[in-house]
Scaffold this active site. Structure first.
Site, PDB file in Angstrom:
ATOM      1  N   LYS A 100       8.024 -78.945  -0.032  1.00 47.53           N
ATOM      2  CA  LYS A 100       8.579 -79.608   1.152  1.00 47.53           C
ATOM      3  C   LYS A 100       8.255 -81.100   1.187  1.00 47.53           C
ATOM      4  O   LYS A 100       8.880 -81.849   1.932  1.00 47.53           O
ATOM      5  CB  LYS A 100       8.083 -78.919   2.426  1.00 47.53           C
ATOM      6  CG  LYS A 100       8.689 -77.532   2.604  1.00 47.53           C
ATOM      7  CD  LYS A 100       8.299 -76.900   3.931  1.00 47.53           C
ATOM      8  CE  LYS A 100       9.028 -75.588   4.153  1.00 47.53           C
ATOM      9  NZ  LYS A 100       8.537 -74.501   3.281  1.00 47.53           N
TER      10      LYS A 100
HETATM   11  C1  LIG Z   1       9.344 -73.325   2.915  1.00 41.87           C
HETATM   12  C2  LIG Z   1       8.860 -72.554   1.742  1.00 41.87           C
HETATM   13  C3  LIG Z   1       9.688 -71.625   1.045  1.00 41.87           C
HETATM   14  C4  LIG Z   1      11.082 -71.269   1.514  1.00 41.87           C
HETATM   15  O1  LIG Z   1      11.997 -72.307   1.337  1.00 41.87           O
HETATM   16  P1  LIG Z   1      13.397 -72.282   2.107  1.00 41.87           P
HETATM   17  O2  LIG Z   1      14.045 -73.553   1.777  1.00 41.87           O
HETATM   18  O3  LIG Z   1      13.067 -72.127   3.554  1.00 41.87           O
HETATM   19  O4  LIG Z   1      14.150 -71.090   1.587  1.00 41.87           O
HETATM   20  C5  LIG Z   1       9.183 -71.005  -0.088  1.00 41.87           C
HETATM   21  N1  LIG Z   1       7.925 -71.242  -0.515  1.00 41.87           N
HETATM   22  C6  LIG Z   1       7.103 -72.104   0.124  1.00 41.87           C
HETATM   23  C7  LIG Z   1       5.724 -72.292  -0.380  1.00 41.87           C
HETATM   24  C8  LIG Z   1       7.537 -72.783   1.262  1.00 41.87           C
HETATM   25  O5  LIG Z   1       6.696 -73.630   1.898  1.00 41.87           O
END
Ligand SMILES: *Cc1c(COP(=O)(O)O)cnc(C)c1O
Length: 431
Positions: free
Chosen positions: A107
């Site tokens: 993210k």
């Molecule tokens: C947010 C997140 C996901 C999921 O990603 P999306 O874009 O919501 O499908 C998977 N793994 C981790 C570690 C995350 O922080």
């Protein structure tokens, strides 16, 4: 580029407006009016181009009319100034490691890009813009770090006291500067309710320019394409494009990958790797999307019962179900299988995966077992050190803490304590 709302009731907007607004007024998601087609010469030259140039070329059709080239290049450079290695497990399976950013989660990419765009778009505004978010874990840290030091932007993060992990808490509370952490004596739902009330309070919003840093924001969603292109740069067998397995919760990450493919990136197939919160698996069988309450699992960032970005995937395929089914499949992995997979990966390859990456790996392994001759990668979305108990249980030893994290844990915590009462939040925001 203009962006329309998937609910079709609000008017199309510019990239800047979509970034500032986040969600469309009709509560739809913004979607680009056309999907750019990258020229073949660019795709062929990817192995020779610097990462920053690749990122710039990918995002320019989406944002290039509204951000001058030099500025957009700088934003791209700052967004991906950490390694994104493609780690080989064997001849068929690779791990795309997205966890080398400042908060050890993928993210970081979206949060960094969005923060800089928002800073640019609000540069001439007399009033500072305030990003207000509630977090139950990773989003808050990525947002805090992404916006840290961005001029003209104040960030206020609400988190439930005692209900985020120690690492997550430090990532929120140690920065200071333009980042304020509000430690709420309540639950995540209390935090979220207070934030929602703030956005709905016209007396407050008349005095303070509020925006959210939600994962549906186009400026968080679109730059996630970068690492799919950077993976292709590192992919050796150009005759045989990868199957890509994406650990999925809100489906923003996989949706960015599918968008990249539609723009010309070579990909064999996508797998949505889910834990037991698998309403998309059901959708692929029944063509019906039936949201249900999320169930807690080991891969908790994917505990989502109604994936908000799925509508964008439908939009990419023009709501043509057969096309979607041909390009994407889904897998459901239980917690027991996740634990077993962490253990197996460690024993077989000496590779330590976090629970989300393990879900991605097992989904890929199953797919490849029925598709001989194909090969692929799974996205490793979080650093295993963020889930130390799972690692220790399945490897028999404690995980080594990376130095930056050791330093982080020594930082003092800076947070303002607040009872879960909206009026206290309002007073604090107006003071
Ligand atoms: C947010 C997140 C996901 C999921 O990603 P999306 O874009 O919501 O499908 C998977 N793994 C981790 C570690 C995350 O922080």
């Amino acid at each position: 580029m203009r962006y329309f709302s998937t609910n079709k009731q609000s008017l199309p907007v510019s990239f800047a407006e979509a970034t500032i607004k986040g969600q469309a007024p009709d509560r739809g998601l913004y979607f680009p009016e056309s999907i750019p087609r990258l020229d073949e010469d660019f795709i062929n030259r990817i192995p020779d181009l610097p990462a920053e140039e690749i990122a710039y070329r990918v995002i320019a059709p989406y944002a290039g009319e509204e951000i001058p080239e030099e500025k957009l290049r700088q934003i791209c450079r700052e967004t991906i100034d950490f390694p994104i290695p493609l780690h080989k497990l064997n001849d068929q399976v690779f791990s795309l490691e997205l966890f080398h950013g400042p908060t050890l989660a993928f993210k970081d990419v979206g949060a960094r890009f969005m923060s800089r765009c928002l800073g640019y778009f609000t540069r001439d505004k007399a009033d500072k813009i305030t990003v207000l978010v509630a977090t139950s874990g990773d989003t808050g840290g990525a947002v805090a770090h992404g916006f840290y030091g961005v001029e003209g932007v104040e960030v206020v993060i609400l988190y439930p006291s005692g209900k985020v992990s120690p690492v997550q808490e430090k990532q929120l509370t140690s920065l200071g500067g333009n980042i304020t952490a509000l430690e709420v004596e309540g639950s995540f739902d209390d935090c979220q309710a207070m934030v929602k009330q703030a956005f709905a309070d016209t007396e407050l919003t008349a005095k303070r320019f509020l925006t959210s840093a939600n994962s549906i924001n186009v400026a968080r969603w679109l730059p996630q394409q970068f690492y799919y292109f950077l993976a292709w740069k590192q992919w050796a067998d150009k005759e045989n494009p990868p199957v890509i397995s994406v650990p999925s919760g809100n489906f923003g990450n996989i949706c960015a990958g599918i968008l990249a493919m539609q723009s010309g990136l070579p990909v064999r197939h996508f797998i949505a790797a889910c834990n037991i919160n698998d309403i998309v698996s059901d959708y692929l069988l029944t063509e019906e999307l039936k949201p249900r309450p999320a169930v807690p699992t080991l891969s908790n960032a994917m505990d989502v019962g109604n994936p908000s970005n799925f509508v964008r995937i439908l939009e990419i395929f023009g709501h043509r179900f057969p096309d979607l089914k041909q390009q994407m499949s889904a897998a459901t992995i239980t917690d027991a299988e996740t634990e077993e997979t962490i253990r197996a990966l460690y024993q077989r390859f000496g590779y330590l995966a976090d629970p989300h990456g393990a879900v991605g790996y097992l989904a890929l392994e199953r797919y490849l077992a029925t598709h001989p001759g194909e090969k692929g990668m799974f996205l490793e979305t979080a650093h295993p050190v963020k889930f130390p108990e799972a690692a220790e249980r399945n490897t028999g030893k404690p995980v080594a803490i990376p130095v930056p994290l050791q330093l982080l844990m020594q930082q003092p915590k800076k947070a303002v304590r607040l009872m879960p009462d909206y009026h206290l939040l309002k007073d604090w925001l107006l003071q």
